[in-house]
Write a protein that holds these residues in place. Structure first.
Motif, PDB file in Angstrom:
ATOM      1  N   PRO A 183      -3.964   1.658  -7.542  1.00  0.00           N
ATOM      2  CA  PRO A 183      -4.703   0.570  -6.913  1.00  0.00           C
ATOM      3  C   PRO A 183      -5.754   1.101  -5.940  1.00  0.00           C
ATOM      4  O   PRO A 183      -5.503   2.108  -5.265  1.00  0.00           O
ATOM      5  N   TRP A 184      -6.891   0.465  -5.910  1.00  0.00           N
ATOM      6  CA  TRP A 184      -7.908   0.851  -4.938  1.00  0.00           C
ATOM      7  C   TRP A 184      -8.527  -0.399  -4.349  1.00  0.00           C
ATOM      8  O   TRP A 184      -8.185  -1.515  -4.741  1.00  0.00           O
ATOM      9  N   ASN A 185      -9.461  -0.189  -3.385  1.00  0.00           N
ATOM     10  CA  ASN A 185      -9.990  -1.351  -2.690  1.00  0.00           C
ATOM     11  C   ASN A 185     -11.397  -1.717  -3.155  1.00  0.00           C
ATOM     12  O   ASN A 185     -12.160  -2.321  -2.425  1.00  0.00           O
ATOM     13  N   LYS A 186     -11.717  -1.346  -4.391  1.00  0.00           N
ATOM     14  CA  LYS A 186     -12.985  -1.802  -4.979  1.00  0.00           C
ATOM     15  C   LYS A 186     -12.685  -2.954  -5.932  1.00  0.00           C
ATOM     16  O   LYS A 186     -11.541  -3.153  -6.333  1.00  0.00           O
ATOM     17  N   PRO A 188       5.750   4.143  -5.436  1.00  0.00           N
ATOM     18  CA  PRO A 188       6.317   2.874  -5.016  1.00  0.00           C
ATOM     19  C   PRO A 188       5.232   1.944  -4.493  1.00  0.00           C
ATOM     20  O   PRO A 188       4.325   2.383  -3.785  1.00  0.00           O
ATOM     21  N   GLY A 189       5.310   0.684  -4.871  1.00  0.00           N
ATOM     22  CA  GLY A 189       4.344  -0.287  -4.368  1.00  0.00           C
ATOM     23  C   GLY A 189       3.018  -0.293  -5.096  1.00  0.00           C
ATOM     24  O   GLY A 189       2.080  -0.963  -4.676  1.00  0.00           O
ATOM     25  N   CYS A 190       2.924   0.440  -6.219  1.00  0.00           N
ATOM     26  CA  CYS A 190       1.633   0.489  -6.925  1.00  0.00           C
ATOM     27  C   CYS A 190       1.438  -0.721  -7.841  1.00  0.00           C
ATOM     28  O   CYS A 190       0.368  -0.892  -8.395  1.00  0.00           O
ATOM     29  N   PRO A 227      -8.108  -3.304  -8.524  1.00  0.00           N
ATOM     30  CA  PRO A 227      -7.890  -4.007  -7.257  1.00  0.00           C
ATOM     31  C   PRO A 227      -6.615  -4.840  -7.332  1.00  0.00           C
ATOM     32  O   PRO A 227      -6.364  -5.479  -8.354  1.00  0.00           O
ATOM     33  N   GLN A 228      -5.814  -4.816  -6.284  1.00  0.00           N
ATOM     34  CA  GLN A 228      -4.626  -5.687  -6.252  1.00  0.00           C
ATOM     35  C   GLN A 228      -5.071  -7.053  -5.736  1.00  0.00           C
ATOM     36  O   GLN A 228      -4.839  -7.424  -4.595  1.00  0.00           O
ATOM     37  N   GLY A 269     -14.302   5.068  -2.519  1.00  0.00           N
ATOM     38  CA  GLY A 269     -13.370   4.159  -1.852  1.00  0.00           C
ATOM     39  C   GLY A 269     -12.436   4.930  -0.937  1.00  0.00           C
ATOM     40  O   GLY A 269     -12.494   6.151  -0.842  1.00  0.00           O
ATOM     41  N   PHE A 270     -11.557   4.179  -0.256  1.00  0.00           N
ATOM     42  CA  PHE A 270     -10.598   4.814   0.652  1.00  0.00           C
ATOM     43  C   PHE A 270      -9.285   4.053   0.574  1.00  0.00           C
ATOM     44  O   PHE A 270      -9.237   2.844   0.780  1.00  0.00           O
ATOM     45  N   GLY A 271      -8.207   4.804   0.271  1.00  0.00           N
ATOM     46  CA  GLY A 271      -6.917   4.188  -0.033  1.00  0.00           C
ATOM     47  C   GLY A 271      -6.267   3.454   1.120  1.00  0.00           C
ATOM     48  O   GLY A 271      -5.461   2.562   0.899  1.00  0.00           O
ATOM     49  N   PHE A 327       0.833  -1.210   0.000  1.00  0.00           N
ATOM     50  CA  PHE A 327       0.000   0.000   0.000  1.00  0.00           C
ATOM     51  C   PHE A 327       0.865   1.256   0.000  1.00  0.00           C
ATOM     52  O   PHE A 327       0.513   2.260   0.619  1.00  0.00           O
ATOM     53  N   ARG A 379      -7.589   1.416   3.163  1.00  0.00           N
ATOM     54  CA  ARG A 379      -8.252   0.150   3.500  1.00  0.00           C
ATOM     55  C   ARG A 379      -7.705  -0.969   2.621  1.00  0.00           C
ATOM     56  O   ARG A 379      -7.598  -0.813   1.411  1.00  0.00           O
ATOM     57  N   PRO A 380      -7.308  -2.105   3.217  1.00  0.00           N
ATOM     58  CA  PRO A 380      -6.790  -3.187   2.376  1.00  0.00           C
ATOM     59  C   PRO A 380      -7.874  -3.780   1.492  1.00  0.00           C
ATOM     60  O   PRO A 380      -9.050  -3.778   1.869  1.00  0.00           O
ATOM     61  N   TYR A 381      -7.461  -4.295   0.333  1.00  0.00           N
ATOM     62  CA  TYR A 381      -8.419  -4.923  -0.546  1.00  0.00           C
ATOM     63  C   TYR A 381      -8.996  -6.155   0.151  1.00  0.00           C
ATOM     64  O   TYR A 381      -8.271  -6.936   0.734  1.00  0.00           O
TER      65      TYR A 381
END
Lengths: 286, 300
Positions: free
Chosen positions: B223-226, B130-132, B281-282, A233-235, A156, A237-239
């Motif tokens: 990256p996002w969490n959807k 970094p880390g994307c 999403p990752q 969404g919110f960055g 992240f 928060r883990p997937y």
């Protein structure tokens, strides 16, 4: 120059809420927006690499920790023309392999350390990580090796942070640290927000009135954040995790946790839960 | 001391070591990498000082505890002063990342944090913080038949005002052990980047695109969490913002006194290429869907 204020806590203890309120005060904004991350994060990999001028992905965790004090001193140096530099922390307060404190006292103005009942953290943490039962979250907050991120491919954009178990994290900042620490209980932030945040503002010598603090609290109302998170969404928060901005209620554990999970947490964190009033004299959770 | 000449980013670079799988060159060297005494610039000319680096026009000095001091001068010389018994692989790793990136900026090239891949005749850069997920995406696209020009540092020059050319960097990509295991990439040689780091250099051999290519698009990885995979066109001033954000070491660029040139480069690039933001999403379970979307949107 001592201009850094660490906003420290075990995860899910109200740190993001505190950051947004402080950011709202500093910027005097009409509304807080969750896609604009307020204040720096001590583990922000991009900011750290810009400061180091080399990539942390070429280094071991121990090497990175050896470089961290110098990074924060540089941030302090570059931030001297601004108000205090607020930096979010979830690491425990520790020394690196060189024997130096990762969070250096010579640039520290103060620390606000947020403490929350680990039984409520357990419920919140299970949702944060998308775990299928609360007992797994209890294992995380009892794990002395607990870290963020859990592995290298889920960074992240953050560097490795040694969180440790809840007791070790709380104890390291509240009892063992060599820097000024003001301890704030999450439960007080929820029950008496204006008084608690005013107390923080006063402690930090920030020039804000009660009206301004009240206004910032209204801008940072959790229902507004929940609406924004549903849309964009919110960055942080883990997937796979549930919503980041949940209800944040106090004593939610009473309806959620089994006796087994409660006993596991109380047994693991007995002394520190006693210190912060989460257990009665008989050692039972309140 | 024996030296070795390799072709990197369109330059002939003389190394003090043999580097497996790098394309060799018979040309007169443009750049020299050598052991010697590395010294910082004088305070009078220094424009930026970080905790481990000191920077002045045409002079970059980097001191990494227990590894080495490095000095990059005039766009043609990297001097290495090792500390203690540091291993050669560690020295190579820092020379081919931080030092080379700075040297290319000194040569007035635009350097971005981006992977560059070619597929179906189109060359696309994938940039981000970094880390994307740049390297993981490079590996996924490699598996799907793409060629690789660069894994982490994209070097761009302008043939004329209308064509941005991206230069091939190295024939390898870097992946963590855990990513390698999940991707099951077979048929390539690999080696740890440094003895104590669980990250590997994967030599991609014939899948390296070793000639400059016109860049058609820059895709910003976000990256996002959807669960959705979403492309969004980047336009106007947002292009400059995003290009600044993915530029290599902006503080160093300012310290080198190259910020005006850098701004000219990103302005020119913003006018010549398509830019999109990819929110994704990752999630390993969605990798094939992600590649299908990228093929459809960017490589078709």
């Amino acid at each position: 120059m001592k201009n850094i204020i660490w906003l420290a806590s075990f995860p899910r203890s109200g740190n993001t809420w505190l950051r947004y309120v402080i950011s709202s005060l500093l910027e005097q904004a009409d509304a807080a927006k969750i896609d604009i991350i307020p204040t720096l994060h001590c583990a922000n990999r991009k900011a750290i690499e810009e400061t180091l001028s080399f990539s942390v992905s070429l280094l071991s965790v121990e090497e990175v920790n050896n470089f961290r004090p110098a990074v924060y001193r540089q941030w302090s140096k570059e931030g001297t023309q601004r108000p205090p530099l607020f930096i979010k922390v979830h690491d425990c307060y520790a020394k690196n392999e060189n024997g130096r404190h990762i969070f250096p006292s010579d640039v520290t103005q103060a620390t606000i350390y947020l403490v929350r009942n680990p039984l409520d953290i357990c419920v919140s943490y299970a949702h944060f990580w998308g775990l299928d039962n609360y007992d797994k979250a209890a294992d995380l907050i009892c794990d002395k090796a607990h870290s963020l991120p859990a592995n290298n491919i889920d960074l992240f954009g953050q560097i490795y942070q040694h969180i440790a178990d809840w007791s070790a994290n709380v104890d390291s900042w509240c009892n063992e640290s060599k820097i000024p620490v003001k301890i704030v209980k999450y439960e007080d932030m929820k029950h008496a927000p204006l008084a608690t945040f005013s107390n923080i503002v006063e402690y930090l010598n920030l020039p804000y009135t009660e009206d301004e603090i009240q206004s910032a609290l209204q801008h940072c109302d959790i229902t507004k954040f929940q609406q924004q998170e549903a849309e964009i969404g919110f960055g942080d928060r883990p997937y796979g995790g549930d919503k980041f901005f949940r209800q944040g209620k106090v004593n939610v554990w009473q309806d959620k946790l089994t006796k087994h999970t409660v006993n596991k947490i109380v047994s693991c964190h007995n002394a520190m839960m006693q210190q912060f009033g989460y257990l009665n004299d008989a050692g039972d959770p309140i | 001391m024996q030296t070795y000449h390799y072709n990197i980013c369109g330059l002939t670079v003389e190394f003090p070591w043999k580097i497996d799988y790098f394309p060799t060159s018979n040309q007169t060297p443009d750049v020299f990498i050598q052991f010697g005494v590395a010294s910082p610039p004088s305070k009078e000319v220094m424009l930026y000082q970080g905790p481990y680096c000191q920077v002045a026009p045409n002079h970059f000095f980097l001191s990494i505890d227990n590894i080495a001091n490095f000095m990059v001068r005039d766009g043609n010389l990297i001097t290495i002063e090792p500390q203690g018994n540091i291993d050669t692989d560690s020295l190579k790793t820092f020379v081919l990342s931080s030092c080379l990136g700075v040297l290319l900026i000194q040569r007035n090239l635009l350097v971005l944090h981006a992977a560059v891949l070619k597929k179906n005749g189109k060359t696309v850069a994938f940039g981000g913080g970094p880390g994307c997920g740049k390297s993981t995406l490079s590996a996924l696209l490699l598996k799907s038949g793409a060629g690789v020009l660069a894994d982490n540092i994209a070097v761009i020059c302008f043939d004329n005002k209308t064509t941005a050319m991206t230069l091939p960097s190295f024939p390898n990509i870097h992946l963590w052990q855990s990513t390698l295991d999940k991707l099951a990439i077979n048929g390539y040689n690999s080696k740890k980047i440094r003895p104590e780091i669980n990250k590997y250099v994967i030599n991609i051999g014939a899948d390296f695109v070793n000639t400059p290519q016109p860049l058609s698009s820059l895709c910003i990885l976000s990256p996002w969490n959807k669960r959705e995979i979403h492309f969004e066109q980047i336009t106007g001033a947002e292009k400059i913002f995003q290009l600044t954000n993915v530029s290599f070491r902006t503080k160093i660029t300012r310290g080198l006194g190259m910020d005006q040139q850098h701004f000219k480069h990103i302005s020119a690039l913003s006018n010549t290429i398509n830019m999109v933001k990819l929110s994704y999403p990752q999630d390993w379970a969605l990798n094939s869907t992600l590649i299908n979307h990228i093929d459809e949107y960017l490589f078709k």
